[in-house]
Design a protein around this motif. Structure first.
Motif, PDB file in Angstrom:
ATOM      1  N   ALA A  90      26.947  30.226  37.930  1.00  0.00           N
ATOM      2  CA  ALA A  90      27.594  29.036  37.370  1.00  0.00           C
ATOM      3  C   ALA A  90      29.066  28.988  37.763  1.00  0.00           C
ATOM      4  CB  ALA A  90      27.446  29.028  35.849  1.00  0.00           C
ATOM      5  N   ALA A  91      29.740  30.133  37.723  1.00  0.00           N
ATOM      6  CA  ALA A  91      31.162  30.181  38.079  1.00  0.00           C
ATOM      7  C   ALA A  91      31.383  29.803  39.539  1.00  0.00           C
ATOM      8  CB  ALA A  91      31.724  31.570  37.806  1.00  0.00           C
ATOM      9  N   ALA A  92      30.408  30.129  40.398  1.00  0.00           N
ATOM     10  CA  ALA A  92      30.579  29.939  41.834  1.00  0.00           C
ATOM     11  C   ALA A  92      30.010  28.626  42.354  1.00  0.00           C
ATOM     12  CB  ALA A  92      29.924  31.105  42.577  1.00  0.00           C
ATOM     13  N   VAL A  93      29.591  27.742  41.461  1.00  0.00           N
ATOM     14  CA  VAL A  93      28.941  26.498  41.896  1.00  0.00           C
ATOM     15  C   VAL A  93      29.813  25.703  42.863  1.00  0.00           C
ATOM     16  CG1 VAL A  93      28.332  24.193  41.060  1.00  0.00           C
ATOM     17  CG2 VAL A  93      27.305  26.183  40.011  1.00  0.00           C
ATOM     18  N   GLY A  94      31.101  25.632  42.621  1.00  0.00           N
ATOM     19  CA  GLY A  94      31.963  24.808  43.459  1.00  0.00           C
ATOM     20  C   GLY A  94      32.414  25.465  44.750  1.00  0.00           C
ATOM     21  N   LEU A  95      32.010  26.702  44.999  1.00  0.00           N
ATOM     22  CA  LEU A  95      32.435  27.411  46.200  1.00  0.00           C
ATOM     23  C   LEU A  95      31.469  27.172  47.352  1.00  0.00           C
ATOM     24  CD1 LEU A  95      33.454  30.906  44.755  1.00  0.00           C
ATOM     25  CD2 LEU A  95      34.952  28.966  45.285  1.00  0.00           C
ATOM     26  N   ASP A  96      31.995  27.226  48.554  1.00  0.00           N
ATOM     27  CA  ASP A  96      31.156  27.187  49.746  1.00  0.00           C
ATOM     28  C   ASP A  96      30.194  28.381  49.702  1.00  0.00           C
ATOM     29  OD1 ASP A  96      30.124  27.490  52.363  1.00  0.00           O
ATOM     30  OD2 ASP A  96      31.911  26.586  53.243  1.00  0.00           O
ATOM     31  N   PRO A  97      28.881  28.149  49.810  1.00  0.00           N
ATOM     32  CA  PRO A  97      27.933  29.265  49.723  1.00  0.00           C
ATOM     33  C   PRO A  97      28.071  30.289  50.834  1.00  0.00           C
ATOM     34  CG  PRO A  97      26.831  27.243  50.388  1.00  0.00           C
ATOM     35  CD  PRO A  97      28.204  26.853  49.971  1.00  0.00           C
ATOM     36  N   TRP A 183      35.946  42.250  53.842  1.00  0.00           N
ATOM     37  CA  TRP A 183      35.761  40.943  53.195  1.00  0.00           C
ATOM     38  C   TRP A 183      37.103  40.199  53.135  1.00  0.00           C
ATOM     39  CZ3 TRP A 183      30.663  40.182  51.991  1.00  0.00           C
ATOM     40  CH2 TRP A 183      29.870  41.318  51.821  1.00  0.00           C
ATOM     41  N   PRO A 184      37.663  39.810  54.254  1.00  0.00           N
ATOM     42  CA  PRO A 184      39.007  39.215  54.237  1.00  0.00           C
ATOM     43  C   PRO A 184      39.098  37.865  53.542  1.00  0.00           C
ATOM     44  CG  PRO A 184      38.023  39.043  56.414  1.00  0.00           C
ATOM     45  CD  PRO A 184      37.124  39.921  55.621  1.00  0.00           C
ATOM     46  N   LEU A 185      38.003  37.107  53.487  1.00  0.00           N
ATOM     47  CA  LEU A 185      38.040  35.756  52.926  1.00  0.00           C
ATOM     48  C   LEU A 185      37.222  35.643  51.636  1.00  0.00           C
ATOM     49  CD1 LEU A 185      37.614  33.718  56.233  1.00  0.00           C
ATOM     50  CD2 LEU A 185      39.740  34.306  55.044  1.00  0.00           C
ATOM     51  N   ALA A 186      36.975  36.753  50.979  1.00  0.00           N
ATOM     52  CA  ALA A 186      36.103  36.745  49.802  1.00  0.00           C
ATOM     53  C   ALA A 186      36.773  36.103  48.591  1.00  0.00           C
ATOM     54  CB  ALA A 186      35.682  38.169  49.462  1.00  0.00           C
ATOM     55  N   ALA A 187      35.941  35.536  47.714  1.00  0.00           N
ATOM     56  CA  ALA A 187      36.394  35.013  46.422  1.00  0.00           C
ATOM     57  C   ALA A 187      36.125  36.082  45.363  1.00  0.00           C
ATOM     58  CB  ALA A 187      35.642  33.732  46.073  1.00  0.00           C
ATOM     59  N   PRO A 215      41.664  36.592  40.904  1.00  0.00           N
ATOM     60  CA  PRO A 215      40.298  36.106  40.702  1.00  0.00           C
ATOM     61  C   PRO A 215      40.285  34.613  40.408  1.00  0.00           C
ATOM     62  CG  PRO A 215      41.079  37.205  38.738  1.00  0.00           C
ATOM     63  CD  PRO A 215      42.159  37.377  39.763  1.00  0.00           C
ATOM     64  N   PHE A 216      39.170  33.965  40.722  1.00  0.00           N
ATOM     65  CA  PHE A 216      39.066  32.535  40.456  1.00  0.00           C
ATOM     66  C   PHE A 216      38.380  32.241  39.126  1.00  0.00           C
ATOM     67  CE2 PHE A 216      35.002  33.453  42.419  1.00  0.00           C
ATOM     68  CZ  PHE A 216      34.106  32.615  41.775  1.00  0.00           C
ATOM     69  N   ALA A 217      37.681  33.232  38.546  1.00  0.00           N
ATOM     70  CA  ALA A 217      36.972  33.009  37.284  1.00  0.00           C
ATOM     71  C   ALA A 217      36.544  34.347  36.696  1.00  0.00           C
ATOM     72  CB  ALA A 217      35.748  32.106  37.492  1.00  0.00           C
ATOM     73  N   ILE A 218      35.957  34.263  35.508  1.00  0.00           N
ATOM     74  CA  ILE A 218      35.401  35.424  34.801  1.00  0.00           C
ATOM     75  C   ILE A 218      33.939  35.110  34.491  1.00  0.00           C
ATOM     76  CG2 ILE A 218      35.516  36.818  32.675  1.00  0.00           C
ATOM     77  CD1 ILE A 218      38.533  35.691  32.579  1.00  0.00           C
ATOM     78  N   ALA A 219      33.069  36.102  34.666  1.00  0.00           N
ATOM     79  CA  ALA A 219      31.663  35.942  34.288  1.00  0.00           C
ATOM     80  C   ALA A 219      31.297  37.039  33.295  1.00  0.00           C
ATOM     81  CB  ALA A 219      30.771  36.031  35.526  1.00  0.00           C
ATOM     82  N   ALA A 220      30.682  36.662  32.199  1.00  0.00           N
ATOM     83  CA  ALA A 220      30.258  37.623  31.180  1.00  0.00           C
ATOM     84  C   ALA A 220      28.890  37.237  30.646  1.00  0.00           C
ATOM     85  CB  ALA A 220      31.271  37.694  30.049  1.00  0.00           C
ATOM     86  N   ILE A 221      28.211  38.204  30.075  1.00  0.00           N
ATOM     87  CA  ILE A 221      26.906  37.924  29.491  1.00  0.00           C
ATOM     88  C   ILE A 221      27.060  37.126  28.204  1.00  0.00           C
ATOM     89  CG2 ILE A 221      24.871  38.989  28.425  1.00  0.00           C
ATOM     90  CD1 ILE A 221      25.423  41.408  30.328  1.00  0.00           C
ATOM     91  N   ALA A 222      27.993  37.548  27.355  1.00  0.00           N
ATOM     92  CA  ALA A 222      28.094  36.939  26.014  1.00  0.00           C
ATOM     93  C   ALA A 222      29.552  36.806  25.604  1.00  0.00           C
ATOM     94  CB  ALA A 222      27.338  37.792  24.993  1.00  0.00           C
ATOM     95  N   ALA A 223      29.775  35.974  24.604  1.00  0.00           N
ATOM     96  CA  ALA A 223      31.105  35.801  24.020  1.00  0.00           C
ATOM     97  C   ALA A 223      30.971  35.854  22.498  1.00  0.00           C
ATOM     98  CB  ALA A 223      31.723  34.463  24.435  1.00  0.00           C
ATOM     99  N   THR A 224      31.934  36.508  21.861  1.00  0.00           N
ATOM    100  CA  THR A 224      31.928  36.529  20.401  1.00  0.00           C
ATOM    101  C   THR A 224      32.260  35.127  19.886  1.00  0.00           C
ATOM    102  OG1 THR A 224      34.244  37.207  20.424  1.00  0.00           O
ATOM    103  CG2 THR A 224      32.604  38.940  20.245  1.00  0.00           C
ATOM    104  N   PRO A 225      31.752  34.756  18.707  1.00  0.00           N
ATOM    105  CA  PRO A 225      32.027  33.428  18.177  1.00  0.00           C
ATOM    106  C   PRO A 225      33.527  33.191  18.007  1.00  0.00           C
ATOM    107  CG  PRO A 225      30.280  34.512  16.936  1.00  0.00           C
ATOM    108  CD  PRO A 225      30.861  35.550  17.841  1.00  0.00           C
ATOM    109  N   ARG A 226      33.951  31.979  18.326  1.00  0.00           N
ATOM    110  CA  ARG A 226      35.357  31.628  18.168  1.00  0.00           C
ATOM    111  C   ARG A 226      35.710  31.541  16.699  1.00  0.00           C
ATOM    112  NH1 ARG A 226      36.899  26.753  22.164  1.00  0.00           N
ATOM    113  NH2 ARG A 226      38.874  27.138  21.137  1.00  0.00           N
ATOM    114  N   ARG A 227      36.902  32.081  16.358  1.00  0.00           N
ATOM    115  CA  ARG A 227      37.333  32.033  14.971  1.00  0.00           C
ATOM    116  C   ARG A 227      37.922  30.665  14.668  1.00  0.00           C
ATOM    117  NH1 ARG A 227      39.287  36.880  16.722  1.00  0.00           N
ATOM    118  NH2 ARG A 227      41.384  36.075  16.873  1.00  0.00           N
TER     119      ARG A 227
END
Length: 227
Positions: A90-97, A183-187, A215-227
């Motif tokens: 999902a984070a990489a959707v906008g990147l060139d594949p 990987w000189p051009l890696a995201a 980095p261009f984004a963060i990917a995680a499995i889960a997030a704690t509920p927002r307070r």
């Protein structure tokens, strides 16, 4: 019958519904989230890049993460790695594949992997890499290292977490040089299991940016509920 037999010999039960047998039954596996979303912590650490997560840190997902990380239930690696892969994709959707992705795990506290005899997050990122790699070039880059002097974050509020991890990570130069040649051009994408206040992810972002690999984004499995 298979579940009851497994329970008889192994004493196991599903982490989602407590049904005797497999540690994640077919129904609970089917009920796991299948799409990722943006999930900002509250308050948001200044300058934090976009965080993508798959699920709230609750229910079966929480039990899977805790079991894999703290209880030696390493068989959860595959299902958790596939959840993390959803956030990465999902984070990489906008990147060139054709652009390679470098997945950078947040480092564990100094010595914790040695005590476990296993690096839980690195294993999950490796599994996510195998899934994502079916559609684009991707590599795992464990370039972040902990400096130590970081205490367990459990029970700390956002301010205390930020102060606890401040300047706690660094990137050894020899590792960076090898990866840059390959990987000189890696995201670059930061990977974690759970996003809580965002303090750890922000420190990882700072350490990578300091060596010219923001980095261009963060990917995680889960997030704690927002307070």
């Amino acid at each position: 019958m298979l579940d009851e037999t497994l329970d008889l010999f192994l004493g196991s039960h599903c982490v989602g519904c407590a049904h005797p047998g497999r540690m994640l039954c077919a129904l609970c596996r089917a009920a796991l989230p299948s799409t990722a979303r943006i999930s900002w912590p509250s308050p948001v650490p200044p300058g934090l890049v976009t965080p993508w997560v798959v699920a709230p840190y609750a229910g079966a997902v929480r039990e899977l993460v805790v079991g894999h990380k703290d209880r030696g239930q390493w068989g959860h690696r595959r299902v958790l790695g596939r959840l993390l892969a959803q956030a990465v994709q999902a984070a990489a959707v906008g990147l060139d594949p054709r652009v390679p992705l470098l997945l950078v795990p947040v480092p564990s506290r100094l010595g914790s992997g040695r005590r476990r005899g296993y690096e839980p997050l690195l294993a999950l990122v490796g599994e996510a890499s195998r899934v994502v790699g079916a559609n684009r070039p991707v590599a795992v880059a464990p370039v972040l290292h902990s400096r130590g002097a970081v205490v367990d974050q459990t029970g700390l509020d956002a301010t205390a977490r930020r102060e606890n991890v401040m300047t706690s990570m660094h990137c050894p130069s020899p590792v960076l040089r090898r990866l840059r040649r390959r990987w000189p051009l890696a995201a670059v994408l930061i990977c974690d299991d759970v996003l809580t206040t965002g303090a750890t992810a922000r420190e990882a972002q700072r350490a990578l940016g300091a060596v010219g690999w923001p980095p261009f984004a963060i990917a995680a499995i889960a997030a704690t509920p927002r307070r």
